[in-house]
Write a protein that holds these residues in place. Structure first.
Motif, PDB file in Angstrom:
ATOM      1  N   VAL A   1       0.824  -1.205   0.000  1.00 14.69           N
ATOM      2  CA  VAL A   1       0.000   0.000   0.000  1.00 14.69           C
ATOM      3  C   VAL A   1       0.860   1.257   0.000  1.00 14.69           C
ATOM      4  CG1 VAL A   1      -1.703   1.288   1.313  1.00 14.69           C
ATOM      5  CG2 VAL A   1      -1.907  -1.172   1.131  1.00 14.69           C
ATOM      6  N   VAL A   2       1.936   1.239   0.791  1.00  9.98           N
ATOM      7  CA  VAL A   2       2.792   2.424   0.873  1.00  9.98           C
ATOM      8  C   VAL A   2       3.482   2.686  -0.459  1.00  9.98           C
ATOM      9  CG1 VAL A   2       4.873   3.363   1.938  1.00  9.98           C
ATOM     10  CG2 VAL A   2       3.115   2.314   3.365  1.00  9.98           C
ATOM     11  N   VAL A   3       3.973   1.612  -1.113  1.00  6.92           N
ATOM     12  CA  VAL A   3       4.622   1.777  -2.424  1.00  6.92           C
ATOM     13  C   VAL A   3       3.641   2.410  -3.405  1.00  6.92           C
ATOM     14  CG1 VAL A   3       5.433   0.522  -4.449  1.00  6.92           C
ATOM     15  CG2 VAL A   3       6.338  -0.031  -2.205  1.00  6.92           C
ATOM     16  N   ASN A   4       2.399   1.935  -3.412  1.00  2.00           N
ATOM     17  CA  ASN A   4       1.438   2.470  -4.374  1.00  2.00           C
ATOM     18  C   ASN A   4       0.960   3.866  -4.007  1.00  2.00           C
ATOM     19  OD1 ASN A   4       0.753   0.572  -6.686  1.00  2.00           O
ATOM     20  ND2 ASN A   4       0.945  -0.784  -4.917  1.00  2.00           N
ATOM     21  N   PHE A   5       0.996   4.184  -2.723  1.00  2.00           N
ATOM     22  CA  PHE A   5       0.738   5.569  -2.321  1.00  2.00           C
ATOM     23  C   PHE A   5       1.840   6.464  -2.895  1.00  2.00           C
ATOM     24  CE2 PHE A   5       1.600   9.013   0.705  1.00  2.00           C
ATOM     25  CZ  PHE A   5       0.382   9.673   0.662  1.00  2.00           C
ATOM     26  N   GLY A   6       3.077   5.986  -2.799  1.00  2.00           N
ATOM     27  CA  GLY A   6       4.203   6.729  -3.360  1.00  2.00           C
ATOM     28  C   GLY A   6       4.050   6.929  -4.862  1.00  2.00           C
ATOM     29  N   VAL A   7       3.576   5.884  -5.536  1.00  2.00           N
ATOM     30  CA  VAL A   7       3.381   5.971  -6.986  1.00  2.00           C
ATOM     31  C   VAL A   7       2.313   7.005  -7.324  1.00  2.00           C
ATOM     32  CG1 VAL A   7       2.421   4.724  -8.952  1.00  2.00           C
ATOM     33  CG2 VAL A   7       4.216   3.687  -7.575  1.00  2.00           C
ATOM     34  N   ASP A   8       1.204   6.978  -6.581  1.00  2.00           N
ATOM     35  CA  ASP A   8       0.149   7.963  -6.804  1.00  2.00           C
ATOM     36  C   ASP A   8       0.674   9.368  -6.626  1.00  2.00           C
ATOM     37  OD1 ASP A   8      -1.664   6.090  -7.389  1.00  2.00           O
ATOM     38  OD2 ASP A   8      -2.828   6.242  -5.534  1.00  2.00           O
ATOM     39  N   PHE A   9       1.502   9.531  -5.610  1.00  2.00           N
ATOM     40  CA  PHE A   9       2.078  10.842  -5.335  1.00  2.00           C
ATOM     41  C   PHE A   9       2.968  11.289  -6.499  1.00  2.00           C
ATOM     42  CE2 PHE A   9       5.513  13.400  -3.410  1.00  2.00           C
ATOM     43  CZ  PHE A   9       4.757  14.486  -3.042  1.00  2.00           C
ATOM     44  N   LEU A  10       3.798  10.354  -6.998  1.00  2.00           N
ATOM     45  CA  LEU A  10       4.662  10.671  -8.137  1.00  2.00           C
ATOM     46  C   LEU A  10       3.833  11.030  -9.368  1.00  2.00           C
ATOM     47  CD1 LEU A  10       7.663   8.173  -8.193  1.00  2.00           C
ATOM     48  CD2 LEU A  10       7.720  10.657  -8.125  1.00  2.00           C
TER      49      LEU A  10
END
Lengths: 381, 314
Positions: free
Chosen positions: B294-303
């Motif tokens: 979840v954290v990795v994909n949160f990071g991706v959304d942010f990017l």
């Protein structure tokens, strides 16, 4: 030397000092190899454009006018394109140039204004960089000079608060503002020739006039040549020196603007003129559309390309394509039975009598009556 | 922008809570009795009842969850029944391995996929594109359990360049460390290369047909500049989203590679714990893997919001 590859150095003489036209297009052909065969989008187009003059290129969708403006620049993408003919800019043959040499022409000598500023501006790049990148990489300005120039450019195309707009992304501006930005980008490096490809089609009617006035003002101020590509004869009527009417990849009529409107010879031009709605007419008057559609350019075409839709067409037209003929100063047309001539009147009268649908539609007789009568073989007038 | 991040952060917290509930319930859904697994089938029912009481498994589910989650906030994920090693210690071994596998394999995959996609997209359906598309497809159909042993056979057994199995920590020297992760990373990268190549190639081809690319060309900008400054960014959205899913999955999905190369990563330990009904280890590992995803994909959304200004309004 730039970080982004060699900047080609090609000495273009000061254009003002050279005699002769700014742009000469001689027998330009552009075709696309497709699965269905060769599509001849531009088929033997020739014209000249003088410095500071405006040429209108008019035709309906699919007449080849957009491909014409791109192939003048040598900017038709793809590996399936065949181009022949000559395009000379201030005497330099740009069809013979390498990509590096062409890059020196693009932006600096010839600039393009696209039809739809929403798709022609990069949605993820700020307006500022889209203007300054050519100033910095092509005109060699430093960061500060490029910024100041871009502020001045935006101001000159009528954009308020340019400093703020430079930080915006394209989707944050209105359609009219985006088109102004595009014009600013095209003008950035001071081109000698501006190609405007349907610059107002995507805009509200009220904004259209503003953009056209802006283009005209910039053109006068900078003494640029301009080619205004449009489907709307009304757009070019008061804004061009000469008009080229295109149909199915061919020039069918070409004349100084006043001459073209006063003494229309080509039935296609006449039909285009009649298709413009008039304010004087009662509202809900039926629009005089041209029935049918342009021919499929992938097929071998025989005779006059407009003949199947032409109210004047006779057997002769269907068998043999008319050549471009001269009628007075600078007036060329491609018709066997020109509008306003004795032969033309006779041909039209004959077609009406024979109840040819195109002729009936032209004269205003409802076509559904004509459908009851099979068109007989129409003899030569 | 700040509002956008705040909204996403709230979502993140809610999702993490749900994950913890599922991770907790997961073990209770598994058939079998943990006391049986710990004490063996021959012990007395009385001893099993005592153990059940000691473990707190006789209490209600809500109270069990409460105890578990409070302990987690204190950094205590419990300990294995079998090895008596704390879950936190086990994670201390597993997480650095997985982090390194993910980073090295994904960097390798991107280093191969991006240039390939650029060359192929510039001349679609020509020779390079055909070769690249076919060979990446072949790579996709090569399972890790085939690619792994093949790599070991060639580079460890025959050429003896790198060790076949085991993990050397970074403290044993960078070279030593990289040697121990390079083969498993390559085995993992093989699958990612295909996905990244295909996502980026398709987006690049679509972007190159956009008007704004013709517009950039009409300004006389060089092909390299146009590719880097106009085309790459709007073409990278699918690639980034794909990378998010791929990286998130790898934390547990590297299981096959971890077994092949004897690396005690999260996937490896998780599967072992499931077999031995070591339920605190399962809960802890599953929780960490899911939160990492979840954290990795949160990071991706942010990017993505940084790369595409149009998203920020949504």
């Amino acid at each position: 030397m730039s970080r982004w590859g060699r900047r080609p150095q090609l000495s273009f003489p000061d254009v003002g000092s050279i005699e002769g036209p700014l742009l000469e297009v001689v027998d330009l052909h552009t075709s696309f190899r497709t699965g269905r065969g060769l599509v001849r989008a531009v088929d033997g187009v020739s014209f000249n454009l003088a410095r500071g003059h405006t040429l209108g290129v008019v035709g309906e969708s699919g007449s080849g006018k957009t491909v014409l403006s791109r192939s003048i620049m040598g900017l038709v993408p793809g590996t399936n394109v065949e181009r022949s003919g000559t395009v000379r800019l201030s005497g330099h043959d740009i069809t013979a140039m390498s990509l590096d040499e062409l890059r020196e022409v693009w932006g600096m000598q010839i600039a393009l204004v696209f039809q739809d500023p929403m798709t022609a501006l990069n949605p993820v790049v700020r307006i500022g960089r889209q203007i300054t990148e050519s100033l910095r990489l092509r005109a060699g300005l430093d960061r500060k000079a490029a910024y100041e120039t871009s502020v001045a450019l935006l101001k000159s195309v009528g954009i308020p608060a340019p400093e703020q707009r430079l930080r915006n992304y394209p989707h944050e501006l209105s359609g009219g503002m985006r088109q102004r930005v595009m014009i600013a980008i095209a003008l950035a490096c001071g081109p000698k020739l501006l190609l405007a490809d349907e610059p107002t089609t995507g805009l509200d009617v009220t904004v259209q006039a503003q953009i056209l006035d802006l283009l005209a003002a910039q053109q006068r101020e900078r003494h640029m040549g301009m080619i205004l590509v449009t489907h709307d004869l009304g757009v070019v009527a008061n804004r061009t020196d000469d008009i080229v009417v295109m149909y199915a990849g061919r020039v069918v009529e070409q004349a100084p603007t006043a001459e073209l409107f006063a003494r229309t010879r080509m039935p296609y031009t006449e039909a285009l003129l009649r298709s413009i709605p008039r304010l004087a007419e009662a509202s809900h008057t039926r629009l005089r559309a041209i029935p049918g559609r342009p021919p499929d350019l992938a097929t071998e075409l025989k005779g006059c390309r407009f003949a199947p839709r032409c109210p004047y067409a006779q057997d002769h037209c269907r068998k043999e394509e008319p050549p471009l003929r001269a009628a007075g100063q600078g007036h060329l047309f491609r018709c066997w039975y020109p509008v306003g001539s004795a032969e033309g009147d006779a041909a039209l009268a004959y077609n009406v009598a024979a109840r040819v649908p195109a002729a009936l539609a032209f004269t205003g007789i409802p076509v559904r009556d004509a459908a009851l009568v099979a068109p007989n073989a129409v003899g030569s007038a | 922008m700040l509002r956008f991040i705040a909204t996403r952060l709230v979502q993140l917290v809610v999702i993490c809570f749900l994950i913890s509930v599922f991770a907790f319930l997961l073990v209770h859904l598994l058939p079998g009795d943990p006391t049986l697994a710990i004490l063996g089938p021959n012990d007395t029912p009385a001893a099993r009842a005592v153990l059940l009481h000691q473990l707190g498994l006789n209490k209600g589910l809500v109270s069990q969850y409460g105890t578990w989650i409070m302990n987690i906030f204190h950094g205590n994920l419990g300990a294995s029944f079998l090895t008596k090693q704390t879950v936190t210690n086990a994670l201390g071994v597993a997480v650095p391995i997985d982090l390194e596998l993910v980073v090295v394999s994904q960097v390798l995959a991107l280093l191969v996929a991006i240039p390939m996609a650029l060359i192929a997209a510039l001349r679609p359906n020509r020779l390079f594109d055909r070769i690249a598309t076919t060979s990446t497809f072949a790579m996709l159909s090569l399972p890790t359990f085939v690619a792994g042993p093949l790599l070991v056979l060639v580079f460890a057994v025959t050429l003896k360049w790198v060790p076949a199995t085991g993990f050397d920590r970074l403290s044993q020297g960078l070279g030593q460390n990289l040697k121990s992760v390079i083969l498993p990373s390559v085995a993992l990268a093989i699958g990612s290369v295909t996905v990244y190549y295909r996502l980026l190639r398709a987006d690049l081809i679509a972007t190159l047909q956009e008007d704004f690319v013709t517009m950039a060309r009409s300004k006389g900008l060089s092909t390299r500049y146009i590719l880097m400054r106009h085309v790459m960014r709007p073409s990278s959205f699918s690639l980034l989203a794909g990378a998010g899913i791929s990286i998130g999955t790898l934390f547990t999905g590297a299981f096959v590679v971890e077994v092949l190369f004897q690396l005690p990563g999260i996937g490896y330990q998780l599967v072992q714990a499931i077999y031995s009904r070591d339920y605190l280890v399962v809960q802890g590992m599953a929780l960490v893997a899911a939160v990492a995803f979840v954290v990795v994909n949160f990071g991706v959304d942010f990017l993505l919001t940084i790369l595409d200004p149009r998203v920020r309004r949504a």
